[in-house]
Motif scaffolding. Structure first.
Motif, PDB file in Angstrom:
ATOM      1  N   LEU A   1      49.245  36.058  58.545  1.00  0.00           N
ATOM      2  CA  LEU A   1      48.191  36.658  58.778  1.00  0.00           C
ATOM      3  C   LEU A   1      48.700  37.746  59.927  1.00  0.00           C
ATOM      4  O   LEU A   1      49.923  37.770  60.476  1.00  0.00           O
ATOM      5  N   ALA A   2      47.672  38.296  60.482  1.00  0.00           N
ATOM      6  CA  ALA A   2      48.034  39.378  61.604  1.00  0.00           C
ATOM      7  C   ALA A   2      47.896  39.102  62.941  1.00  0.00           C
ATOM      8  O   ALA A   2      47.166  38.105  63.138  1.00  0.00           O
ATOM      9  N   MET A   3      48.487  39.755  63.867  1.00  0.00           N
ATOM     10  CA  MET A   3      48.370  39.595  65.330  1.00  0.00           C
ATOM     11  C   MET A   3      47.817  40.805  66.001  1.00  0.00           C
ATOM     12  O   MET A   3      48.589  41.896  65.859  1.00  0.00           O
ATOM     13  N   LEU A   4      46.756  41.023  66.507  1.00  0.00           N
ATOM     14  CA  LEU A   4      46.288  41.950  67.089  1.00  0.00           C
ATOM     15  C   LEU A   4      46.710  42.080  68.653  1.00  0.00           C
ATOM     16  O   LEU A   4      46.924  41.400  69.292  1.00  0.00           O
ATOM     17  N   SER A   5      46.734  43.461  68.861  1.00  0.00           N
ATOM     18  CA  SER A   5      47.098  43.803  70.373  1.00  0.00           C
ATOM     19  C   SER A   5      45.791  43.576  71.139  1.00  0.00           C
ATOM     20  O   SER A   5      44.854  43.347  70.720  1.00  0.00           O
ATOM     21  N   VAL A   6      46.247  44.050  72.421  1.00  0.00           N
ATOM     22  CA  VAL A   6      45.123  43.276  73.420  1.00  0.00           C
ATOM     23  C   VAL A   6      44.274  44.622  73.851  1.00  0.00           C
ATOM     24  O   VAL A   6      43.071  44.645  74.146  1.00  0.00           O
ATOM     25  N   ALA A   7      44.739  45.830  73.447  1.00  0.00           N
ATOM     26  CA  ALA A   7      43.788  46.846  73.623  1.00  0.00           C
ATOM     27  C   ALA A   7      43.185  47.378  72.323  1.00  0.00           C
ATOM     28  O   ALA A   7      42.930  46.476  71.362  1.00  0.00           O
ATOM     29  N   ALA A   8      42.321  48.583  72.475  1.00  0.00           N
ATOM     30  CA  ALA A   8      41.551  49.036  71.426  1.00  0.00           C
ATOM     31  C   ALA A   8      42.726  49.316  70.312  1.00  0.00           C
ATOM     32  O   ALA A   8      43.652  50.258  70.587  1.00  0.00           O
ATOM     33  N   LEU A   9      42.433  48.810  69.208  1.00  0.00           N
ATOM     34  CA  LEU A   9      43.675  48.724  68.176  1.00  0.00           C
ATOM     35  C   LEU A   9      43.594  49.641  66.721  1.00  0.00           C
ATOM     36  O   LEU A   9      44.334  50.075  66.220  1.00  0.00           O
ATOM     37  N   LEU A  10      42.363  49.530  66.292  1.00  0.00           N
ATOM     38  CA  LEU A  10      42.114  50.071  64.814  1.00  0.00           C
ATOM     39  C   LEU A  10      41.512  51.263  64.782  1.00  0.00           C
ATOM     40  O   LEU A  10      40.376  51.483  65.094  1.00  0.00           O
TER      41      LEU A  10
ATOM     42  N   ASN B   1      42.268  32.002  73.073  1.00  0.00           N
ATOM     43  CA  ASN B   1      43.161  31.746  71.803  1.00  0.00           C
ATOM     44  C   ASN B   1      43.686  32.741  71.129  1.00  0.00           C
ATOM     45  O   ASN B   1      43.248  33.860  70.909  1.00  0.00           O
ATOM     46  N   ALA B   2      45.070  32.504  70.922  1.00  0.00           N
ATOM     47  CA  ALA B   2      46.067  33.779  70.849  1.00  0.00           C
ATOM     48  C   ALA B   2      45.729  34.525  69.452  1.00  0.00           C
ATOM     49  O   ALA B   2      46.031  35.588  69.169  1.00  0.00           O
ATOM     50  N   GLU B   3      45.136  33.435  68.567  1.00  0.00           N
ATOM     51  CA  GLU B   3      45.020  33.973  67.094  1.00  0.00           C
ATOM     52  C   GLU B   3      43.433  34.104  66.738  1.00  0.00           C
ATOM     53  O   GLU B   3      43.284  34.823  65.624  1.00  0.00           O
ATOM     54  N   LEU B   4      42.469  33.837  67.271  1.00  0.00           N
ATOM     55  CA  LEU B   4      41.150  33.559  66.896  1.00  0.00           C
ATOM     56  C   LEU B   4      40.622  35.057  66.465  1.00  0.00           C
ATOM     57  O   LEU B   4      39.958  35.196  65.626  1.00  0.00           O
ATOM     58  N   HIS B   5      41.096  35.992  67.458  1.00  0.00           N
ATOM     59  CA  HIS B   5      40.604  37.286  66.951  1.00  0.00           C
ATOM     60  C   HIS B   5      40.995  37.951  65.769  1.00  0.00           C
ATOM     61  O   HIS B   5      40.255  38.579  64.981  1.00  0.00           O
ATOM     62  N   MET B   6      42.256  37.345  65.228  1.00  0.00           N
ATOM     63  CA  MET B   6      42.992  37.759  64.079  1.00  0.00           C
ATOM     64  C   MET B   6      42.115  36.911  62.917  1.00  0.00           C
ATOM     65  O   MET B   6      42.052  37.860  61.940  1.00  0.00           O
ATOM     66  N   ILE B   7      42.270  35.688  62.903  1.00  0.00           N
ATOM     67  CA  ILE B   7      41.441  35.091  61.950  1.00  0.00           C
ATOM     68  C   ILE B   7      39.755  35.256  61.593  1.00  0.00           C
ATOM     69  O   ILE B   7      39.565  35.251  60.545  1.00  0.00           O
ATOM     70  N   LEU B   8      39.533  35.868  62.643  1.00  0.00           N
ATOM     71  CA  LEU B   8      37.825  36.503  62.508  1.00  0.00           C
ATOM     72  C   LEU B   8      38.236  37.681  61.597  1.00  0.00           C
ATOM     73  O   LEU B   8      37.100  37.749  60.900  1.00  0.00           O
ATOM     74  N   GLY B   9      39.165  38.315  61.357  1.00  0.00           N
ATOM     75  CA  GLY B   9      39.358  39.618  60.567  1.00  0.00           C
ATOM     76  C   GLY B   9      39.370  39.077  59.225  1.00  0.00           C
ATOM     77  O   GLY B   9      38.924  39.908  58.104  1.00  0.00           O
ATOM     78  N   GLN B  10      39.557  37.745  58.834  1.00  0.00           N
ATOM     79  CA  GLN B  10      39.297  37.365  57.716  1.00  0.00           C
ATOM     80  C   GLN B  10      38.083  37.020  56.849  1.00  0.00           C
ATOM     81  O   GLN B  10      37.879  36.639  55.826  1.00  0.00           O
ATOM     82  N   LEU B  11      37.034  37.037  57.990  1.00  0.00           N
ATOM     83  CA  LEU B  11      35.616  36.749  57.475  1.00  0.00           C
ATOM     84  C   LEU B  11      35.096  37.356  56.247  1.00  0.00           C
ATOM     85  O   LEU B  11      35.168  38.835  56.357  1.00  0.00           O
TER      86      LEU B  11
END
Length: 613
Positions: A9-18, A189-199
């Motif tokens: 999976l992915a890891m998102l940065s701390v700033a505005a990203l997409l 949580n270092a990855e929670l914002h990333m795995i939410l992307g799988q929703l």
């Protein structure tokens, strides 16, 4: 974290990203830079000009009794992408998610339903802004209220408990605008914002107000590239590609989902699938049996070139495929018993006799990972993590000596005999002794083990293991059952041993709670089939989930791997470094090699196309 079958999976940065149309996000603190810039037009491993059209006919085993892939009971159809309730199962045809991973890099994800993602500076919340063009298959817009409905429903008691475990770190979801939603976290949580992307997102109108667990025959109302065209329960299902698919021209979807129709025909046994391929009724079939691949995939259509055989190399993270013990049963509570049963598994004999030397023995819970597999000695980062563990004293005994890797016999009878003698000593120490024709405990109860199997092919694979266990006085009984019944029995933890796949992600995280965590051991329907419940493992999972850099995460994963290997929770089996796919010659595929993490069946389904016939 996982993307099924075990994709990274992915890891998102701390700033505005997409930024529109889609840009990469990677965790800068994790030491990874995304491959694709915000201006990219397509993934390198697809053909962006692949023609659309044609039909693809594939096969599936057993049957299905519902069109809802998110509930615990029942069996959903092939092609939905969330089999057994896993968000990370494989590419699906019907549901879009907030973000989507690239398959040629380990940690990056890119915008799909979400065109922008902002992680709060304190790491305690994340905001997803939805793409204004996103539409469900009925033409209605995808709104933040639909995202909240999807999240709240999937984390309720109506859905499989896997989802609740996966997103357990989320405190609440709050709609902040028509196309904006914020998720608040219970803690960093270092990855929670990333795995939410799988929703996976579905419309509030799906089921017309019914509770999720009462939606059975209504086709999902979602935003993915296909819709259900026709479903014949237990027999087959057809999907039709949407002409109005909103994301068709996004960089993350160009060159993908090229067939106008995808049909799955259901079969009761594997031979039926093979014969249908040979007579031309199926367009492609992935074969898992090397014996069948070598001996049975032949005939007139192969001779004329109408059917082709592809052997596709990969180095996908495979995890630990093992015959796991149901630790809820007292006879498997003693680690010496578990170790003894593992010593009776002669992989080398099996590999030479059945697999033509093509299988590789699994050695790790993070097999094929460069930095997650346990090594013979602890390094500096591992020592640092170890010193921070509350339960480090329990771990101390495992930091010296050799790792308990699966023992090789070299297909030599004397080596197997020595292993069986060692197994006998371990069983005797654990209170099991041979008398009256069987291995018995202090109450004279014989040691009998059942394994449910879904096909006759498994009998040949396990026959040698059964013979070796019989030499110890243990009776291994193989029960041929329907796949749906096996799933139901495993969901209820009504089994002795079962083939399971544990860990294996290139970026392990929250999914470990459901696979190895103590809370999941008692939760029916969880991924913790073995019933593993150990505070040391729970603590290591917390370290992994809470890691904010790759070095710490990897060190904790190596410690977890070492601890798991010492516990002998299962009999390590094997994996294959190649996929075996038989297909019709008109099926075309991208010139680029199979991305490292992608499953062959997903690759074929999503990135191949119909060429001239």
């Amino acid at each position: 974290m996982r993307y099924r079958a075990l994709l990274g999976l992915a890891m998102l940065s701390v700033a505005a990203l997409l930024a529109p149309p889609a840009a990469a996000a990677a965790a800068q603190g994790m030491g990874y830079t995304p491959k694709y810039p915000a201006t990219f037009t397509h993934f390198d491993y697809v053909n962006p000009d692949a023609p659309k059209g044609g039909a693809l006919v594939l096969s599936a085993a057993g049957g299905f009794d519902k069109l809802n892939p998110f509930t615990l009971r029942g069996t959903p159809p092939a092609g939905m992408g969330f089999s057994n309730g896993f968000v990370f199962a494989e590419y699906g045809l019907v549901f879009d998610s907030l973000t989507t991973p690239s398959e040629d890099e380990p940690f990056s994800t890119y915008g799909l339903l979400a065109e922008d993602v902002v992680l709060a500076a304190d790491g305690l919340s994340v905001v997803f802004r939805l793409h204004p063009k996103a539409r469900f298959s009925d033409g209605s817009p995808v709104l933040a209220a639909d995202v909240k409905h999807s999240f709240d429903t999937l984390t309720s008691a109506q859905a499989s408990p896997t989802f609740r475990a996966y997103w357990s770190g989320v405190q609440q979801a709050v709609v902040t605008g028509e196309r904006s939603i914020r998720f608040h976290f219970k803690q960093r949580n270092a990855e929670l914002h990333m795995i939410l992307g799988q929703l996976p997102v579905f419309s509030r109108a799906w089921g017309q107000g019914k509770p999720l667990d009462q939606i059975l025959s209504e086709a999902p109302l979602a935003s993915g590239p296909y819709v259900v065209e026709k479903a014949e329960f237990g027999r087959g299902i057809s999907y039709r590609r949407r002409d109005d698919y909103w994301a068709a021209q996004l960089p993350v979807r160009r060159g993908m989902f090229n067939f106008d129709r995808v049909h799955y025909e259901y079969f009761k046994d594997r031979l039926g699938e093979e014969e249908s391929l040979k007579v031309g009724a199926l367009d492609a079939l992935e074969e898992g049996s090397i014996n069948a691949w070598v001996r049975r995939y032949r005939g007139d259509r192969f001779a004329t070139g109408e059917l082709l055989k592809d052997e596709i190399a990969h180095r996908r993270f495979t995890g630990m495929q093992a015959l796991v013990f149901n630790l809820r049963q007292p006879r498997f509570a003693d680690v010496r018993v578990r170790q003894a049963l593992a010593l009776a598994f002669d992989f080398d004999w099996m590999n030479q006799r059945l697999f033509y030397g093509r299988r590789v023995r699994t050695q790790s819970y993070f097999q094929n990972s460069d930095d997650l597999m346990a090594q013979p000695a602890l390094d500096g980062p591992e020592q640092a993590v170890l010193q921070g563990l509350r339960l480090r004293q329990r771990y101390a005994d495992m930091t010296h000596g050799e790792l308990p890797r699966p023992v090789a016999t070299g297909n030599v009878a004397d080596n197997l005999r020595r292993q069986l003698l060692q197994a006998q000593r371990l069983l005797n120490e654990a209170g099991w002794h041979y008398r009256d024709g069987a291995l018995r405990d202090a109450r004279s109860q014989p040691f009998v083990v059942e394994i449910d199997i879904a096909s006759r092919a498994s009998e040949a694979v396990l026959a040698g293991y059964a013979r070796n266990l019989a030499k110890l006085g243990i009776a291994l009984q193989l029960r041929l059952r329907d796949a749906s019944l096996i799933k139901a029995r495993q969901d209820a933890f009504e089994f002795d041993m079962a083939v399971d796949l544990l860990a294996g992600s290139s970026s392990p995280g929250n999914e470990l709670h459901d696979e190895l965590g103590s809370a999941a051991a008692a939760q029916k329907g969880s991924r913790n089939l073995a019933g593993i419940s150990d505070p040391v493992i729970d603590e290591l999972i917390e370290v992994i989930v809470g890691s904010h850099d790759r070095a710490t995460l990897a060190a904790a994963a190596r410690l977890l791997d070492r601890f798991l290997l010492h516990q002998h929770y299962g009999v390590p089996m094997y994996y294959d470094s190649r996929y075996y796919v038989a297909r019709k010659a008109w099926l075309q595929r991208p010139a680029a090699a199979l991305p490292q993490r992608l499953l062959a069946r997903s690759w074929l389904l999503t990135m191949w196309w119909a060429g001239p016939r």
